[in-house]
Design a protein around this motif. Structure first.
Motif, PDB file in Angstrom:
ATOM      1  N   GLN A  77       0.795  -1.184  -0.150  1.00 49.43           N
ATOM      2  CA  GLN A  77      -0.028  -0.009  -0.151  1.00 49.43           C
ATOM      3  C   GLN A  77       0.848   1.393   0.070  1.00 49.43           C
ATOM      4  O   GLN A  77       0.648   2.474  -0.632  1.00 49.43           O
ATOM      5  N   ILE A  85      -6.612   6.798  -2.944  1.00 42.28           N
ATOM      6  CA  ILE A  85      -7.543   5.871  -3.337  1.00 42.28           C
ATOM      7  C   ILE A  85      -7.873   5.638  -4.830  1.00 42.28           C
ATOM      8  O   ILE A  85      -8.340   4.689  -5.393  1.00 42.28           O
ATOM      9  N   GLU A 133      -7.733   2.259  -6.505  1.00 47.88           N
ATOM     10  CA  GLU A 133      -8.808   1.607  -7.590  1.00 47.88           C
ATOM     11  C   GLU A 133      -8.325   1.245  -8.762  1.00 47.88           C
ATOM     12  O   GLU A 133      -8.577  -0.002  -9.164  1.00 47.88           O
ATOM     13  N   SER A 180      -6.421  -2.170  -8.025  1.00 40.49           N
ATOM     14  CA  SER A 180      -7.209  -2.973  -7.693  1.00 40.49           C
ATOM     15  C   SER A 180      -8.364  -3.656  -8.969  1.00 40.49           C
ATOM     16  O   SER A 180      -8.820  -4.409  -8.726  1.00 40.49           O
ATOM     17  N   LEU A 213     -12.903   8.329  -0.612  1.00 39.90           N
ATOM     18  CA  LEU A 213     -13.604   7.120  -1.020  1.00 39.90           C
ATOM     19  C   LEU A 213     -13.406   6.598  -2.235  1.00 39.90           C
ATOM     20  O   LEU A 213     -13.618   7.549  -3.297  1.00 39.90           O
ATOM     21  N   ALA A 235     -13.056   0.047  -4.943  1.00 42.04           N
ATOM     22  CA  ALA A 235     -11.840  -0.924  -5.384  1.00 42.04           C
ATOM     23  C   ALA A 235     -12.370  -2.086  -5.911  1.00 42.04           C
ATOM     24  O   ALA A 235     -13.749  -2.527  -5.919  1.00 42.04           O
ATOM     25  N   MET A 291     -14.652   1.745  -0.307  1.00 40.76           N
ATOM     26  CA  MET A 291     -13.427   1.820   0.837  1.00 40.76           C
ATOM     27  C   MET A 291     -12.681   3.096   0.768  1.00 40.76           C
ATOM     28  O   MET A 291     -12.519   3.753  -0.181  1.00 40.76           O
ATOM     29  N   PRO A 292     -12.461   3.536   1.634  1.00 36.11           N
ATOM     30  CA  PRO A 292     -11.191   4.532   1.564  1.00 36.11           C
ATOM     31  C   PRO A 292      -9.908   3.890   1.729  1.00 36.11           C
ATOM     32  O   PRO A 292      -9.747   2.753   1.296  1.00 36.11           O
ATOM     33  N   PHE A 293      -8.610   4.650   1.163  1.00 42.34           N
ATOM     34  CA  PHE A 293      -7.519   3.943   1.092  1.00 42.34           C
ATOM     35  C   PHE A 293      -7.169   3.269   2.492  1.00 42.34           C
ATOM     36  O   PHE A 293      -7.376   3.630   3.559  1.00 42.34           O
ATOM     37  N   ILE A 294      -6.409   2.231   2.206  1.00 41.17           N
ATOM     38  CA  ILE A 294      -5.993   1.327   3.365  1.00 41.17           C
ATOM     39  C   ILE A 294      -5.590   2.367   4.536  1.00 41.17           C
ATOM     40  O   ILE A 294      -4.530   2.951   4.610  1.00 41.17           O
ATOM     41  N   GLY A 295      -6.182   2.074   5.624  1.00 38.71           N
ATOM     42  CA  GLY A 295      -5.695   2.555   6.931  1.00 38.71           C
ATOM     43  C   GLY A 295      -6.257   3.943   7.012  1.00 38.71           C
ATOM     44  O   GLY A 295      -5.925   4.705   8.054  1.00 38.71           O
TER      45      GLY A 295
END
Lengths: 163, 447, 776
Positions: free
Chosen positions: A48, A63, A67, A70, C165, C168, C177-181
């Motif tokens: 990440q 994000i 996107e 993923s 947000l 994904a 989802m938001p970015f991880i973490g």
């Protein structure tokens, strides 16, 4: 502020810059697909922080880069072995042995799809159409090298080549 | 190397030397870039170029078959910023012609794109290349470097007032980017989720600017059309189906590969070019235009000629010209399961009917294949496909539904057998033998 | 205009309208999920499919542009079949957990499923499960319920200005989802709850506390910033359990800031003052109202008699209602005091007596969206006025040019045309440069006082942007109003607007920043202003709704002065340790939710509201308390029977907008002095610390915007001081506090940013000051 992208090597950033130059100056985001590939090549997969670093370098929301990472299925969001083998099992390939080729590799390596050999050498993936149905069965090695007509002896040769 | 055999080779004339014939030097030696030079030197107007393409009735080779000249004429003249985009995101199961085009003759596509740029008034172009054929992407980049060095790309091309540059953009594993607006989103660095149309790319395309987007084979045909004249090109094929077409033949034939034949060639002739049925087995079914096209039983396809109109009349689509040949060793339930899995896997997730329906279809077909089918499943599949079709932004939902409908229609008894007996009608051992995987030496064509 | 027909009804619609907009015009409802009038069109849910004559397939009403002569059928067999098909797909992977879902009863999916769903599902495969996400303390998730309409994603990217947000993965595995973490940290995050058409995103503070049909609803008005957002307070058993926006296109549109939405938790704070208290012999006693009021009247009368009315000072919160402020000033004046002020964070009062009317926004709020050139001066805009920032964000996307003159370069998430970031002491001269540059560009003679000023490149760029449009607006923020040369900024801003022929105004710090002027909650000619009252200690103080140690320009000084006063009367909904230390009497008064009253917002609009709940404990509406105190102190004119009586007297009627709004100013001598040595403090008032109510809202206090103050400096300043980011530093003016140093590249050289209104920084004293910083 510290550059969040200093985790990428100058070589990688240089390659990314060459991709950015393909697009209009206000469209840096267009380079994100290539940049993620460059980063994945360097890191082996896409942790990440790496995705965040690419996003930051291209001025995107993290994000938004996630996107992309993923959505396209050749980005690896989990670590993979040194050799990632992707076997096409779609219909045209299956007609000429694609599924059998995958079964053959599974049996040779003792792993199923989405698994990595204990020595970390091989990861096996099921792929979708690679646009080479005339060469079936088709396999990709580490996303970029396509192997055609992968019958048992060809597979044996490939596995032996992968040191 | 893919096998090549042709009737009146045109697009494939440059393929004769295989991997040794792709370079600029070779391309120029066979008359390459002459048409670009002629267009620029003779001061043909953009409208003249479009007119010639219109005369050829070149229909888009990506699958939809829209007339190319007409598409170009939709581009607004006054817009200051316009783009030309080539769609080499070839990922429709069965299709592999564009890969060979870029592999053996990338400059024909480059020349076609430059001429298109001139015709529509664009200064910048991109070729979007399927991620899985990265080696081809690299070759195309090398060809671009050659073209740039030779002055075919860049500022004031060949001393004219026309400037145009062209770059390659690679995908990374998403079938949906073959949909033109999904592809444009992808070039913009986003997920390849198709856009609602209208507006069409000619008005709102790449970066929101007017954009002409065509298939690789379409661009490759442009220099030839200008070379021989639109009318001559049209007459190579049949009315309303101009020119020659590349057909990618895969599956149970002796020589899978790309074949260039005039539009309207009988299917039987194409099958013959591909070496006939593997092992001399009986033809069972053919998908004539890529995996999204409805499957046709042997007796139907054997009466067809390979052109847009004939195949449409038979109830399917010529699509991208991907001919998937299936012999009697194929279990049609298993074959459909492979296809349904593909659409389930490749649905972009945007529209409800496709996101939810593609998984539903796959699960039901999967159940039937694995001996857990229910009597009501065929009606259910019919209902779900009905509910999916025509209700989404792009055609992927229809593409997922059509194989289900055609397989269960033409091979209904095979599905019913599966549901009733919980197993394949075709003996598993026969199926296993059909792939040829376990008899390596008999596979021909391996380089 | 186009002539079309929907379900057989003919109508005319504007060119470019979509079918759903046209249907809306007719009052015809077309079912939908992803469509939202304030967001871009996604056309992904497919629920709004309708039949269009000659179209072979059903068309999405949200994305289909009408053409002349189009005939649309929203309820034909084709349309309804398509809608039912989509509903079936939406439901196959949606959990059947309505009985335990907070959205139950107000769920679009539930509602539409009644009309378009089947009684039983034909889907017998395994259902999808999606992991929940941690979006922070305000928004709760149950992602298995998500229908991927992407409204939330579009909201963060388009309205809030930063894509927090995303969706994904793809296909059936697509998940929001938001970015991880990461959490969702926008100050507008609560709107996601309203936008989500299902129970995927719900209110975390409200979670599981009531069913929507159990709640009573009352319209109200936000007591926070000067916008005056319209609210719906939802109560159960006289407790406010939820706050929702009341749509008002002229004010808050359909949005609320998180502060406005979640501050209600403070209404139920354990620090609520529920009984009158008096201090006797250093001991606090809870007493009856009669005792407390007698005590209060006695104490005030005593001071007035012994020392004169001028020995009493009144510090009124700008968040108090119009009626409360009116009666408070009337009471104080009745006691002979002119020491009345509500401008507690102001430093420079030199404009008093020189204003031509009540300072205000200078335009309607909705007009802000019509400006094509904007200069925002001295404002932490995104945190001080989130919904005005939102309006400007949309304007900028439409082509308006927004520029900023400020002492911090916080990311407004607005594409700026130009900016000038300068130390606080440089702001007046910077603004003067802009005035001069605009005058030159316009060929107008500039003020003689600006003759010797050289125009910097930044000022020139801003000027160039301003003159290039046709409808400019100059907006002064809270920081400009709290500036020690505020009158100069006012005069220059006004001059600039005059030269541009544009608008000029103040964004308005608090709910009643305009109302305070209207009811003359300001010192009379002989009176002391808020700062002077604390500089020149009084014998007694009346504090209404404020916590002076946190709400005044110099909290430390306020605390010291109040502690020494003989009698401090506090009317407050809350009690605090500081109050218990300095006050003599604590009178529990209602917060806005428990009283009727009015706020006058920045555009001068009078917005009245009723109580939504009964006062907690023995708390009483402050206007009633003041009215009784007026009677007890025998001040004339305290015969009001209702808050409406008070309002009518205060405003001379019941106008929609107050009279006398005028930003004109005369006779201010420009103070362009910029010679400050040492590190200048840049003090912001953090969004969740700006008033007594929000400071007590627990969920908001856990949000990222509630982080403890740090000492922020740019790299050059840090280097000069030999301090590394993250190190502990001793920051001081009078007293010293220990803070963490933080790198903030957006600050000018020679400045240190330390937030005010926070317990950790109160000891630093004045918001506008010079600080020393050294390694701790």
């Amino acid at each position: 502020m510290d550059n969040q992208y200093d985790m990428l090597s100058p070589e990688a950033l240089g390659k990314i810059d060459r991709e950015v130059a393909k697009y209009p100056a206000d469209q840096k985001q267009s380079a994100v697909m290539a940049a993620l590939v460059i980063a994945q090549d360097e890191k082996g997969w896409l942790p990440q922080e790496t995705i965040a670093a690419v996003a930051s370098y291209l001025g995107m929301a993290p994000i938004a880069a996630y996107e992309v990472a993923s959505f396209y299925n050749m980005y690896d969001l989990q670590p993979v072995g040194k050799y990632k083998l992707t076997v096409c099992t779609n219909l045209p390939c299956a007609l000429s042995g694609g599924v059998h080729a995958a079964d053959y590799v599974k049996q040779k390596l003792g792993i199923d799809f989405n698994e990595t050999t204990p020595d970390g050498k091989f990861t096996l993936k099921e792929g979708e159409c690679m646009g080479a149905c005339g060469d079936a069965p088709v396999m990709l090695v580490n996303n970029k090298r396509m192997c055609s007509f992968m019958l048992p002896e060809e597979i044996d040769k490939l596995l032996a080549e992968c040191k | 190397m893919a096998l090549i055999d042709t009737i009146n080779p045109l697009l494939t004339t440059g393929w004769a030397k295989g991997d040794a014939g792709w370079s600029l030097k070779d391309y120029e030696a066979r008359g390459g870039y002459a048409q670009l030079k002629r267009v620029l030197a003779s001061k043909m107007t953009p409208d003249d170029v479009i007119g010639e393409v219109k005369k050829s009735v070149l229909r888009g080779r990506g699958g939809a078959g829209f007339p190319t000249g007409l598409k170009w004429s939709f581009m607004p003249k006054a817009a200051p910023e316009k783009y030309v985009v080539c769609n080499t995101d070839e990922g429709e199961p069965g299709t592999f012609k564009d890969r060979d085009l870029l592999r053996f003759d990338p400059h024909s596509v480059i020349e076609g794109m430059i001429i298109a740029g001139y015709a529509v008034g664009a200064k910048l172009g991109y070729n979007y290349i399927h991620g899985e054929i990265f080696e081809i992407y690299q070759r195309f980049e090398a060809a671009l470097d050659e073209a740039r060095a030779a002055g075919y790309l860049g500022e004031k091309i060949l001393g004219s007032d026309f400037s145009f540059d062209l770059f390659a953009h690679h995908g990374w594993g998403a079938y949906i980017c073959g949909e033109e607006t999904g592809l444009l989103e992808s070039i913009e660095g986003k997920k390849g989720q198709p856009r609602y149309k209208p507006p069409f790319p000619a008005n709102f395309g790449l970066y929101g600017k007017p954009t002409t987007i065509n298939n690789t084979e379409t661009f490759a045909a442009i220099p030839f059309i200008l070379g021989m004249g639109g009318e001559t090109y049209l007459n190579l094929g049949k009315p309303n189906n101009g020119g020659t077409k590349l057909f990618s033949v895969s599956g149970h034939v002796n020589r899978p590969g790309n074949y260039e034949v005039p539009m309207g060639t009988p299917f039987a002739k194409l099958l013959e070019l591909a070496g006939g049925m593997r092992g001399g087995r009986r033809l069972k079914a053919v998908i004539p235009g890529g995996s999204s096209a409805p499957v046709l039983p042997a007796e139907v396809i054997m009466d067809c000629t390979m052109d847009y109109d004939s195949i449409a009349k038979a109830g399917s689509m010529l699509g991208s010209g991907a001919v998937i040949v299936m012999d009697e060793t194929v279990c049609m339930v298993k074959a459909l399961e492979r296809l349904s899995y593909f659409y389930y896997e490749e649905s972009c997730g945007q529209c409800t009917p496709c996101r939810e329906g593609s998984g539903w279809l796959y699960r039901v077909v999967h159940r039937i294949e694995h001996g857990q089918g229910r009597a009501e499943d065929l009606d259910l599949l019919n209902r779900v496909t009905d509910n999916m079709m025509g209700k989404t932004i792009c055609a992927l939902a229809d593409a997922a539904a059509l194989p289900v409908r055609s397989f269960t229609k033409h091979f209904k008894s095979e599905f019913e057998y599966h549901i009733e007996h919980k197993k394949c009608l075709v003996d598993p051992e026969v199926q296993r033998a059909g792939s040829g995987f376990f008899r390596a030496s008999s596979v021909t064509g391996a380089a | 205009m186009l002539e079309i027909e929907i379900d057989g009804k003919a109508l005319q619609v504007a060119d470019g309208s979509t079918i759903i907009e046209a249907a809306h015009q007719l009052g015809t409802y077309i079912p939908h999920f992803c469509y939202h009038k304030k967001l871009s069109i996604a056309a992904n849910c497919r629920m709004c499919l309708v039949q269009v004559e000659k179209a072979p397939k059903p068309m999405p009403a949200c994305a289909t542009i009408v053409t002349n002569g189009m005939k649309v059928f929203t309820h034909s067999d084709l349309a309804v079949k398509a809608q039912k098909a989509v509903m079936e797909f939406l439901l196959i992977n949606h959990p059947l957990d309505c009985p335990i879902c907070d959205q139950g009863g107000e769920c679009q999916l539930q509602d539409l499923a009644v009309g378009y769903g089947e009684s039983a599902s034909k889907y017998e495969e395994e259902k999808r499960v999606v992991p929940d996400k941690d979006l922070g303390p305000l928004v709760s998730t149950d992602m298995t319920r998500c229908i991927n309409c992407t409204r939330c994603i579009r909201f963060t990217a388009e309205i809030a200005g930063f894509m927090e947000l995303g969706q994904a993965f793809r296909g059936e595995r697509a998940e929001v989802m938001p970015f991880i973490g990461k959490t969702v940290d926008t100050e507008l995050s609560g709107n996601l709850i309203d936008l989500c058409p299902v129970g995927a995103l719900t209110s975390k503070p409200f979670r599981f506390s009531a069913r929507t049909w159990e709640l009573s609803r009352r319209k109200s008005v936000s007591p926070h910033d000067g916008l005056g957002s319209n609210l719906i307070l939802q109560t159960k058993h006289d407790k406010v359990l939820r706050v929702l926006p009341l749509e008002n296109e002229d004010i808050n549109e359909c949005w609320l800031t998180d502060k406005e939405r979640f501050s209600y938790q403070g209404l139920n704070s354990p620090e609520r003052l529920t009984r009158p208290m008096v201090k006797q012999g250093g001991e606090w006693k809870e007493v009856d109202w009669s005792v407390a009021l007698d005590y209060t009247a006695h104490a005030l009368r005593d001071v007035a008699k012994t020392h004169g009315g001028a020995a009493i000072g009144g510090l009124l919160s700008p968040h108090a209602t119009l009626e409360e402020m009116y009666l408070a000033q009337k009471l104080l004046r009745g006691l002979g005091s002119e020491n009345i002020d509500f401008r507690l964070r102001q430093n420079d009062f030199s404009a008093d007596g020189k204003r031509q009317g009540t300072p205000w926004l200078g335009m309607k709020i909705a007009d802000i969206s019509r400006l094509d050139r904007v200069l925002v001066v001295g404002s932490f805009l995104r945190k001080d006025h989130p919904l005005i920032a939102q309006r400007l964000r949309q304007s900028a996307k439409r082509g308006a040019q927004v520029s900023v003159l400020h002492s911090a370069d916080d990311d407004l998430l607005i594409t700026l045309a130009a900016r000038a970031i300068a130390a606080p002491s440089q702001l007046p001269v910077m603004l003067a440069q802009i005035v001069k540059a605009v005058s030159q560009l316009k060929g107008v003679a500039a003020d003689a006082a600006l003759a010797g000023i050289a125009v910097s490149a930044e000022a020139q760029a801003i000027a160039q942007s301003l003159v290039s449009g046709s409808n400019a607006g100059i907006l002064l923020g809270n920081f400009a109003q709290q500036h020690s040369q505020a009158a100069t900024l006012h005069a220059l801003g006004r001059q600039l607007a005059v030269v541009l022929g544009g608008g000029f105004g103040f964004l308005g710090e608090a709910a009643n920043s305009v109302g305070g002027y209207v009811v003359k909650a300001t010192p009379g000619a002989t009176g002391l202003n808020a700062a002077a009252m604390l500089n020149e200690p009084r014998q007694a103080y009346v504090v209404l709704g404020a916590e002076p140690e946190l709400d005044c320009a110099d909290g430390a000084q306020a605390l010291a002065t109040l502690s020494k006063a003989a009698a401090v009367v506090v009317l407050s909904p809350f009690k605090s340790q500081a109050m218990l230390d300095y006050a003599a009497v604590l009178l529990p008064v209602s917060p806005f939710s428990e009283t009727s009253g009015s706020f006058v917002n920045a555009e001068g609009r009078v917005q009245s509201f009723y109580a939504a709940a009964k006062p907690l404990g023995e708390a009483r509406p402050a206007w009633k308390v003041l009215r009784v105190l007026g009677n007890l102190l025998e001040v004339a004119g305290f015969e009001h029977n209702s808050s409406e009586d008070v309002r009518a007297e205060a405003l001379g009627g019941n106008p929609d907008f107050v009279a006398g709004l005028d930003n004109g100013i005369d006779g201010v001598s420009l103070n362009l002095a910029a010679g400050v040595s040492g590190l200048e403090r840049v003090a912001d008032v953090p969004i969740h610390f700006a008033d007594a109510l929000v400071r007590r809202a627990p969920a908001l206090q856990q949000a990222r915007d509630s982080a403890a103050p740090t000492a922020r400096m740019n790299a050059a300043t840090l280097a000069k001081l030999g301090i590394g980011a993250g190190e502990r530093v001793r920051v001081g003016a009078g007293a010293t506090v220990i803070l963490a140093a933080e790198l903030d590249a957006g600050l000018p050289d020679g400045t240190v940013r330390v937030a005010a209104a926070h317990a950790d920084s109160v000891a630093l004293g004045a918001m506008s000051s010079v600080l020393s910083v050294e390694k701790a």
